[in-house]
Enzyme design. Sequence first.
Site, PDB file in Angstrom:
ATOM      1  N   GLY A 205       2.857  -1.366  -2.053  1.00  0.00           N
ATOM      2  CA  GLY A 205       4.009  -1.417  -1.146  1.00  0.00           C
ATOM      3  C   GLY A 205       3.752  -2.388  -0.011  1.00  0.00           C
ATOM      4  O   GLY A 205       2.781  -3.144  -0.049  1.00  0.00           O
ATOM      5  N   ASN A 206       4.611  -2.365   0.984  1.00  0.00           N
ATOM      6  CA  ASN A 206       4.425  -3.258   2.135  1.00  0.00           C
ATOM      7  C   ASN A 206       4.885  -2.558   3.414  1.00  0.00           C
ATOM      8  O   ASN A 206       5.368  -1.440   3.378  1.00  0.00           O
ATOM      9  CB  ASN A 206       5.154  -4.586   1.898  1.00  0.00           C
ATOM     10  N   ARG A 207       4.707  -3.272   4.526  1.00  0.00           N
ATOM     11  CA  ARG A 207       4.926  -2.637   5.836  1.00  0.00           C
ATOM     12  C   ARG A 207       6.368  -2.646   6.314  1.00  0.00           C
ATOM     13  O   ARG A 207       6.633  -2.301   7.458  1.00  0.00           O
ATOM     14  CB  ARG A 207       4.110  -3.373   6.904  1.00  0.00           C
ATOM     15  N   SER A 208       7.308  -3.091   5.505  1.00  0.00           N
ATOM     16  CA  SER A 208       8.692  -3.179   5.994  1.00  0.00           C
ATOM     17  C   SER A 208       9.203  -1.803   6.434  1.00  0.00           C
ATOM     18  O   SER A 208       9.025  -0.806   5.748  1.00  0.00           O
ATOM     19  CB  SER A 208       9.599  -3.725   4.889  1.00  0.00           C
TER      20      SER A 208
END
Length: 417
Positions: A205-208
Amino acid sequence: MKIIVGVAGGIAAYKTCHLVRNFKESGDEVRVIPTPSALNFVGAATFEALSGNPVRTTVFEAVDEVQHVRLGQEADAVVIAPATADLLSRLAAGRADDLLSATVLVATCPVIVAPAMHTEMWLNPATQANVDTLRRRGITVLEPASGRLTGVDSGPGRLPEAEQIADLARMVVAGAALPRDWEGKRVLITAGGTQENLDPVRYLGNRSSGRQGFALAEVAAQRGARVEVIAGATEDMPAPIGARVRRVVSAREMAQAVAEWSPQADAVIMAAAVADFRPAAQAEAKLKKGGDDAALGTLSLVENPDILRGVVRARERGEIPARVVIAGFAAETGDDTHSALDYGLAKLERKGCDLLMCNEVGVGKVFGERRNRGWLLRSREGQPAEVTELQDASKHVIAGAYLDTLNVALGSRLLQR
Ligand code: CTP
């Protein structure tokens, strides 16, 4: 800031307590002015304790201070939440029969009104005519949220959450207006981060946080657009007021939803942080670190579809109408040879979209923050891209500037056809 919080007599008045707190915690000085009937729902003592200021409802209290004049003149903003059908009607008629309506007549600062009532009352032509009158006079009347009302009813008429009202009010006070220039247009917005499953418990995943995408959705809806949001993982936030939200998990699900909805849109905004790669295989059972599965030690990845590029290609092939304006974001970090802006301009060219907002990202920069900054890059036929610098501002203010430029891009696409 000196903020007057007005409260009318509706059940949603309990949410105003959170609004007062929100302003106080941001360091604002708050005076609460309830209508006499608002006190049937929340007592003056509660508002006095939360605001730290006396609460009065009529012009005949503390007459020596000529309160309605002083409060109205000194305020930097008047935020009324909830506003009932009755209060909207009194404000539209210019009445001054209690301290709140008299104060609004005196105030020259921004006035933001958040209506809340039953759907039938909200949709009644009398109420809608009052809303139009107030908007024409420069008062910002927010669209109500949809959802559960008092009792079993559901529909438009709900008071938005305190944080949403505060964000929109601060945006208006910062000078970013909410004109109704997107009325009749459909906007599709992706938001949040995609998650690419590795097995039933792990994902890439990512930090958005989804904050910029939700702010765009909220501001577009307040400007009259019909908004559809396709959201990946986001922080825990209330759904944008007035928008329809569909949840997806992976990039491929997001691509599918965008392909379904983009042909009906006038504008497509890709604010999501889409994972560029996904695991080549998704295990049915949890991968074991000591087992035969090599996947945990060495991940094998395959590239995800570029959704933004896909929408541009679909427009080139005539699968979506030529009038559709397509926009995105460019999350960049500069390096020794090129700045973030250089990379953003190259990305605008590569993606072939009409507008990109380029921002510098990094740990603690932009992702999850409530503020943003960067450059708006608008491509122009046969000319270099137009670059507009956006100074550090709330994500709602940035959303307003983004939609201003997107509207220009939409206009020039319509002209080209
Ligand atoms: N985007 C997309 N599909 C992808 C990757 C990105 O639609 N698979 C969109 C994003 O929503 C954003 C824009 O493309 O609007 C740019 O995203 P960004 O991550 O900055 O760029 P990438 O295309 O991933 O390029 P790179 O990672 O090489 O900088």
